[in-house]
Design a protein around this motif. Structure first.
Motif, PDB file in Angstrom:
ATOM      1  N   MET A   1       0.680  -1.082   0.099  1.00 44.95           N
ATOM      2  CA  MET A   1       0.203  -0.138   0.042  1.00 44.95           C
ATOM      3  C   MET A   1       0.957   1.276   0.119  1.00 44.95           C
ATOM      4  N   VAL A   2       0.538   2.181  -1.009  1.00 46.23           N
ATOM      5  CA  VAL A   2       1.436   3.647  -1.041  1.00 46.23           C
ATOM      6  C   VAL A   2       0.601   4.514   0.152  1.00 46.23           C
ATOM      7  N   ALA A   3       1.705   5.102   0.680  1.00 43.98           N
ATOM      8  CA  ALA A   3       1.255   6.054   1.876  1.00 43.98           C
ATOM      9  C   ALA A   3       1.047   7.426   0.985  1.00 43.98           C
ATOM     10  N   THR A   4      -0.212   8.082   1.578  1.00 45.06           N
ATOM     11  CA  THR A   4      -0.445   9.437   1.154  1.00 45.06           C
ATOM     12  C   THR A   4       0.668  10.393   1.270  1.00 45.06           C
ATOM     13  N   PRO A   5       1.009  11.508   0.670  1.00 42.96           N
ATOM     14  CA  PRO A   5       2.012  12.439   0.911  1.00 42.96           C
ATOM     15  C   PRO A   5       1.295  13.031   2.039  1.00 42.96           C
ATOM     16  N   LYS A   6       2.261  13.497   3.019  1.00 38.52           N
ATOM     17  CA  LYS A   6       1.972  14.681   3.884  1.00 38.52           C
ATOM     18  C   LYS A   6       1.962  16.202   3.563  1.00 38.52           C
ATOM     19  N   PHE A   7       2.987  16.317   2.388  1.00 42.63           N
ATOM     20  CA  PHE A   7       3.106  17.672   1.586  1.00 42.63           C
ATOM     21  C   PHE A   7       2.684  17.806   0.354  1.00 42.63           C
ATOM     22  N   GLY A   8       2.580  18.830  -0.031  1.00 40.83           N
ATOM     23  CA  GLY A   8       2.127  18.924  -1.795  1.00 40.83           C
ATOM     24  C   GLY A   8       3.114  20.071  -2.285  1.00 40.83           C
ATOM     25  N   ASP A  28       6.829  12.175  -5.581  1.00 42.67           N
ATOM     26  CA  ASP A  28       6.778  10.802  -5.964  1.00 42.67           C
ATOM     27  C   ASP A  28       6.132   9.907  -4.615  1.00 42.67           C
ATOM     28  N   ALA A  29       5.330   9.309  -5.101  1.00 43.08           N
ATOM     29  CA  ALA A  29       4.439   8.514  -3.969  1.00 43.08           C
ATOM     30  C   ALA A  29       5.467   7.404  -3.310  1.00 43.08           C
ATOM     31  N   GLU A  30       6.432   7.253  -4.215  1.00 44.78           N
ATOM     32  CA  GLU A  30       7.477   6.500  -3.449  1.00 44.78           C
ATOM     33  C   GLU A  30       8.940   6.509  -4.184  1.00 44.78           C
ATOM     34  N   LYS A  48      11.962   3.414   0.924  1.00 49.78           N
ATOM     35  CA  LYS A  48      11.626   3.660  -0.398  1.00 49.78           C
ATOM     36  C   LYS A  48      10.084   3.362  -0.823  1.00 49.78           C
ATOM     37  N   ASP A  49       9.414   2.924   0.056  1.00 49.73           N
ATOM     38  CA  ASP A  49       7.878   2.791  -0.073  1.00 49.73           C
ATOM     39  C   ASP A  49       6.887   3.804   0.545  1.00 49.73           C
ATOM     40  N   ALA A  50       7.919   4.912   0.685  1.00 55.88           N
ATOM     41  CA  ALA A  50       6.899   6.230   1.399  1.00 55.88           C
ATOM     42  C   ALA A  50       7.379   7.343   0.352  1.00 55.88           C
ATOM     43  N   PRO A  51       6.488   8.440   0.453  1.00 56.56           N
ATOM     44  CA  PRO A  51       6.812   9.612  -0.387  1.00 56.56           C
ATOM     45  C   PRO A  51       8.149  10.174  -0.243  1.00 56.56           C
ATOM     46  N   TRP A  52       8.454  10.599  -1.475  1.00 51.77           N
ATOM     47  CA  TRP A  52       9.676  11.360  -1.579  1.00 51.77           C
ATOM     48  C   TRP A  52       9.582  12.756  -2.431  1.00 51.77           C
ATOM     49  N   TYR A  53      10.351  13.790  -2.229  1.00 55.67           N
ATOM     50  CA  TYR A  53      10.116  15.109  -2.632  1.00 55.67           C
ATOM     51  C   TYR A  53      10.988  15.726  -3.396  1.00 55.67           C
ATOM     52  N   HIS A  54      10.597  16.447  -4.504  1.00 57.53           N
ATOM     53  CA  HIS A  54      11.632  17.182  -5.160  1.00 57.53           C
ATOM     54  C   HIS A  54      11.716  18.564  -4.565  1.00 57.53           C
ATOM     55  N   VAL A  55      12.839  19.057  -4.048  1.00 59.40           N
ATOM     56  CA  VAL A  55      12.717  20.245  -3.295  1.00 59.40           C
ATOM     57  C   VAL A  55      13.754  21.366  -3.883  1.00 59.40           C
ATOM     58  N   GLY A  60      19.714  28.652  -2.390  1.00 62.29           N
ATOM     59  CA  GLY A  60      20.790  27.823  -3.144  1.00 62.29           C
ATOM     60  C   GLY A  60      20.411  27.902  -4.725  1.00 62.29           C
ATOM     61  N   MET A  61      21.109  27.470  -5.465  1.00 62.23           N
ATOM     62  CA  MET A  61      20.944  27.178  -6.811  1.00 62.23           C
ATOM     63  C   MET A  61      20.465  25.715  -7.336  1.00 62.23           C
ATOM     64  N   HIS A  62      20.337  24.942  -6.309  1.00 62.00           N
ATOM     65  CA  HIS A  62      20.115  23.396  -6.501  1.00 62.00           C
ATOM     66  C   HIS A  62      18.898  22.943  -5.913  1.00 62.00           C
ATOM     67  N   SER A  63      18.520  21.717  -6.331  1.00 60.13           N
ATOM     68  CA  SER A  63      17.215  21.225  -5.764  1.00 60.13           C
ATOM     69  C   SER A  63      17.755  19.773  -5.128  1.00 60.13           C
ATOM     70  N   THR A  64      16.904  19.185  -4.358  1.00 62.31           N
ATOM     71  CA  THR A  64      17.299  18.087  -3.474  1.00 62.31           C
ATOM     72  C   THR A  64      16.050  16.907  -3.765  1.00 62.31           C
ATOM     73  N   TYR A  65      16.352  15.942  -3.345  1.00 60.05           N
ATOM     74  CA  TYR A  65      15.395  14.807  -3.543  1.00 60.05           C
ATOM     75  C   TYR A  65      15.227  14.186  -2.118  1.00 60.05           C
ATOM     76  N   VAL A  66      14.112  14.230  -1.357  1.00 60.05           N
ATOM     77  CA  VAL A  66      14.148  14.173  -0.047  1.00 60.05           C
ATOM     78  C   VAL A  66      13.175  13.059   0.297  1.00 60.05           C
ATOM     79  N   ALA A  67      13.383  12.177   1.389  1.00 62.84           N
ATOM     80  CA  ALA A  67      12.188  11.419   1.824  1.00 62.84           C
ATOM     81  C   ALA A  67      11.492  12.148   2.884  1.00 62.84           C
ATOM     82  N   GLU A  68      10.154  11.846   3.043  1.00 62.82           N
ATOM     83  CA  GLU A  68       9.377  12.333   3.578  1.00 62.82           C
ATOM     84  C   GLU A  68       9.547  12.309   5.275  1.00 62.82           C
ATOM     85  N   ARG A  69      10.367  11.291   5.706  1.00 59.66           N
ATOM     86  CA  ARG A  69      10.700  11.270   7.189  1.00 59.66           C
ATOM     87  C   ARG A  69      11.555  12.471   7.668  1.00 59.66           C
TER      88      ARG A  69
END
Length: 103
Positions: A1-8, A28-30, A48-55, A60-69
């Motif tokens: 089961m895929v978790a619902t993201p806490k952030f949008g 990303d849902a996972e 890996k089976d929880a939401p991840w975010y592009h931030v 800065g000049m960059h972006s990151t890929y971050v796990a919801e936790r």
């Protein structure tokens, strides 16, 4: 089961571990990155089976890929400074960024 993201998309967040602010530009849902990147960069081994975010990182000049936790709501209410904001958002309203309309 895929978790619902806490952030949008457009929400300003704070990274608990590395103490930076940013704005979410995609969700990303996972985990959807490569195994190589995960092994090299995700040293705390977030799920890996929880939401991840592009931030976009504030100031800065960059972006990151971050796990919801690792994320929490940013309490400051301040805007983010990043050169790519205009590629994703039209404006800042009520504490969040509003996505650009696709034509």
């Amino acid at each position: 089961m895929v978790a619902t993201p806490k952030f949008g998309i457009g929400q300003i967040i704070h990274h608990r571990k590395f103490d930076y602010r940013g704005v979410i530009v995609d969700v990303d849902a996972e985990y959807s990155g490569s195994e190589e990147w995960y092994e090299l960069m995700a040293r705390s081994r977030p799920p890996k089976d929880a939401p991840w975010y592009h931030v976009l990182v504030d100031g800065g000049m960059h972006s990151t890929y971050v796990a919801e936790r690792h994320l929490e709501t940013d309490p400051t209410g301040k805007q983010v400074e990043h050169p790519a904001l205009g590629e994703f958002f039209d404006r800042f309203e009520d504490g969040r960024y509003i996505m650009r309309r696709r034509h």
